[in-house]
Design an enzyme around this catalytic site. Structure first.
Site, PDB file in Angstrom:
ATOM      1  CD  GLN A  39       2.637   0.717 -10.080  1.00 13.90           C
ATOM      2  OE1 GLN A  39       3.614   0.699  -9.501  1.00 13.90           O
ATOM      3  NE2 GLN A  39       1.251   0.396 -10.497  1.00 13.90           N
ATOM      4  NE  ARG A  48       7.546   2.774  -3.059  1.00 11.65           N
ATOM      5  CZ  ARG A  48       7.242   2.106  -3.517  1.00 11.65           C
ATOM      6  NH1 ARG A  48       6.058   1.092  -3.187  1.00 11.65           N
ATOM      7  NH2 ARG A  48       7.818   1.716  -5.106  1.00 11.65           N
ATOM      8  N   GLY A  72       1.687  -7.907  -5.631  1.00  7.52           N
ATOM      9  CA  GLY A  72       1.975  -6.292  -6.620  1.00  7.52           C
ATOM     10  C   GLY A  72       2.762  -5.741  -7.169  1.00  7.52           C
ATOM     11  CD  GLU A  94      -0.083  -4.632 -10.632  1.00 11.16           C
ATOM     12  OE1 GLU A  94       0.942  -5.097  -9.952  1.00 11.16           O
ATOM     13  OE2 GLU A  94      -0.699  -4.340 -10.868  1.00 11.16           O
ATOM     14  CD  GLU A 123      -6.489 -11.339  -2.862  1.00 12.54           C
ATOM     15  OE1 GLU A 123      -5.647 -11.746  -4.764  1.00 12.54           O
ATOM     16  OE2 GLU A 123      -6.450 -11.232  -2.738  1.00 12.54           O
ATOM     17  CD  GLU A 137       4.342   0.527  -0.955  1.00 13.21           C
ATOM     18  OE1 GLU A 137       3.534  -0.173   0.042  1.00 13.21           O
ATOM     19  OE2 GLU A 137       4.216   0.889  -1.647  1.00 13.21           O
ATOM     20  CD  GLU A 146      -3.842   1.816  -0.966  1.00 14.70           C
ATOM     21  OE1 GLU A 146      -3.528   0.690  -2.149  1.00 14.70           O
ATOM     22  OE2 GLU A 146      -3.419   2.351  -1.122  1.00 14.70           O
TER      23      GLU A 146
HETATM   24  C1  LIG Z   1       1.721  -0.080  -3.703  1.00  8.11           C
HETATM   25  S1  LIG Z   1       1.692  -0.924  -5.381  1.00  8.11           S
HETATM   26  C2  LIG Z   1       3.634  -0.940  -5.054  1.00  8.11           C
HETATM   27  C3  LIG Z   1       4.151  -1.529  -6.240  1.00  8.11           C
HETATM   28  C4  LIG Z   1       5.507  -2.190  -6.887  1.00  8.11           C
HETATM   29  N1  LIG Z   1       5.014  -3.315  -5.751  1.00  8.11           N
HETATM   30  C5  LIG Z   1       6.340  -1.421  -5.879  1.00  8.11           C
HETATM   31  O1  LIG Z   1       6.916  -1.320  -5.102  1.00  8.11           O
HETATM   32  O2  LIG Z   1       6.897   0.408  -6.704  1.00  8.11           O
HETATM   33  C6  LIG Z   1       0.955  -2.431  -5.132  1.00  8.11           C
HETATM   34  C7  LIG Z   1       0.787  -2.817  -6.481  1.00  8.11           C
HETATM   35  O3  LIG Z   1      -0.005  -4.360  -6.231  1.00  8.11           O
HETATM   36  C8  LIG Z   1      -1.009  -4.168  -6.968  1.00  8.11           C
HETATM   37  N2  LIG Z   1      -1.908  -4.978  -6.276  1.00  8.11           N
HETATM   38  C9  LIG Z   1      -2.487  -4.853  -5.310  1.00  8.11           C
HETATM   39  N3  LIG Z   1      -3.573  -5.310  -4.638  1.00  8.11           N
HETATM   40  C10 LIG Z   1      -2.975  -7.172  -5.229  1.00  8.11           C
HETATM   41  C11 LIG Z   1      -3.254  -8.157  -5.605  1.00  8.11           C
HETATM   42  N4  LIG Z   1      -4.394  -8.838  -4.862  1.00  8.11           N
HETATM   43  N5  LIG Z   1      -3.144  -8.881  -6.790  1.00  8.11           N
HETATM   44  C12 LIG Z   1      -2.581  -8.692  -7.575  1.00  8.11           C
HETATM   45  N6  LIG Z   1      -2.452  -6.873  -7.341  1.00  8.11           N
HETATM   46  C13 LIG Z   1      -2.246  -6.836  -6.490  1.00  8.11           C
HETATM   47  C14 LIG Z   1      -1.192  -2.711  -7.240  1.00  8.11           C
HETATM   48  O4  LIG Z   1      -1.981  -2.896  -8.911  1.00  8.11           O
HETATM   49  C15 LIG Z   1      -0.583  -1.892  -7.720  1.00  8.11           C
HETATM   50  O5  LIG Z   1       0.192  -2.217  -8.679  1.00  8.11           O
END
Ligand SMILES: C[S@@+](CC[C@H](N)C(=O)[O-])C[C@H]1O[C@@H](n2cnc3c(N)ncnc32)[C@H](O)[C@@H]1O
Length: 377
Positions: A39, A48, A72, A94, A123, A137, A146
């Protein structure tokens, strides 16, 4: 995102095609997002961070008094900013245990009355109401690695009000011809691995009486894939781009379906803009825009680009597809390129790419079309 050799950024949708085993998906993909160091890497990406920060705080009218969903949320950063910009309620979803850290940050920043952190897959989560804004994001290497956008689409179709706004609102994929010394380095590594194999076959026969040569072909295929056909993470210098960049995909985040992003297909031309150089491969990157929606525009449009840059590199870098052997090429020559990208059958979060290209020289002569297969791992 993890290491620069294509670590993971994270979802749990069905990929639009085959059903995904959630446990496998968690083990392979989500797990990395549960680490703070991962993170932190994203939180340290100034390009970003500035883009999302500006998108939110320069467009407070989209957040003030509104209900927001952060898909997420990770550390909770986008949810916290949304609340600071005046949201009346933020649902921060999350999938990983990072949700606990997000909850801590929300509390420490005194936003627990506004931000509700929900640990679970987007989901599977049920919200008590529909939302005005979805912020996320979700972008992976070369945008779609991904396949996390699937989860954003799922959230949008279930929870966004008909008048709702997507942050970001648009995304594009770009591709350009490049030069790179990496092409020689990778070829050297591959040749070294094969020389080593031939010595090994000889030694095994001499000392242990078994002929391994029948495995030369599959070993060769394995090594070719690893050294020559795997897309590379690079922060390209703009001078390495030797021709006009082309847009190969445009996504409207408000209307795109999973079907729209399962496959990317583009035929494009690129004029070479550099005198007497080598075509060593293609570089791929993306940008996203925060424009609001047609009937509810952003006051200040913001762009987040991952294009080659000297000062504004991102943790996404660019994906580089190397050509072996490279071709001599010069200003005035033109490339006709056919690009295709699909999800890997084994893992819907990884991609397979086919690039066919033909060089039309300024003299009018055309070189034969060459086809190359690549893997975004
Ligand atoms: C690229 S990171 C971005 C984290 C934060 N939003 C940021 O901008 O710093 C994506 C996050 O989304 C979570 N994530 C991805 N798919 C998800 C889903 N279907 N449901 C819940 N969380 C999800 C991942 O575990 C991850 O922590």
């Amino acid at each position: 995102m993890g290491s620069h050799h294509n670590g993971d950024r994270a979802s749990s949708s069905n990929g639009g095609a085959a059903l995904v085993d959630k446990d496998v998906d968690f083990a392979q993909y989500f797990c990395t997002y549960a680490f703070l160091y991962h993170q932190k890497e994203m939180l340290s990406d100034r390009v970003r961070m500035d883009a999302y920060y500006n998108a939110i705080f320069q467009n407070k009218h989209h957040f003030h008094g509104k209900v927001v969903l952060d898909v997420g949320t990770g550390s909770g950063i986008l949810a916290i900013w949304s609340a600071q910009a005046g949201a009346s309620k933020v649902y921060a979803v999350e999938a990983t245990k990072m949700a606990e850290h997000a909850r801590t940050l929300v509390k420490e920043n005194n936003l627990q009355d506004v931000v509700e952190v929900i640990e679970g897959s987007m989901e599977d989560v049920t919200l008590p109401e529909k939302v005005d804004v979805i912020i996320s994001e979700w972008m992976g290497y070369f945008l779609l690695r991904e396949s996390m956008f699937d989860s954003v689409i799922c959230a949008r179709d279930r929870w966004l009000k008909p008048s709702g706004v997507m942050y970001p609102s648009h995304a594009r994929m770009w591709m350009a011809p490049i030069r790179s010394g990496l092409v020689d380095q990778k070829k050297g590594d591959y040749d070294g691995a094969m020389d080593d194999w031939y010595n090994f076959v000889e030694d095994t026969k001499t000392y242990y009486g078994v002929d391994m040569n029948a495995l030369t072909k599959p070993f060769n295929e394995e090594q070719r894939k690893y050294y020559l056909q795997t897309a590379m993470w690079q922060n390209l210098h703009p001078h390495q781009v030797i021709g006009i960049a082309a847009i190969i995909k445009e996504i409207d985040c408000l209307t795109a379906t999973v079907n729209d992003v399962l496959e990317v297909r583009s035929n494009f031309s690129s004029s070479i803009t550099m005198e007497n150089t080598r075509l060593c491969g293609f570089g791929g990157w993306f940008d996203v825009h925060f424009r609001g929606r047609k009937d509810d525009l952003a006051q200040q449009e913001v762009e987040l680009t991952t294009a080659p840059s000297v000062d504004d590199g991102t943790h996404w870098g660019q994906q580089v597809f190397l050509l072996h052997p490279p071709d001599r090429i010069s200003e005035g020559d033109c490339l006709n390129v056919s690009f295709m990208m699909n999800r890997s059958k084994e893992n819907h979060r990884l991609m397979e790419v086919e690039i066919g290209y033909e060089i039309r020289q300024s003299s009018g002569r055309s070189l034969p079309t060459l086809k190359n297969k690549f893997y975004i791992e």
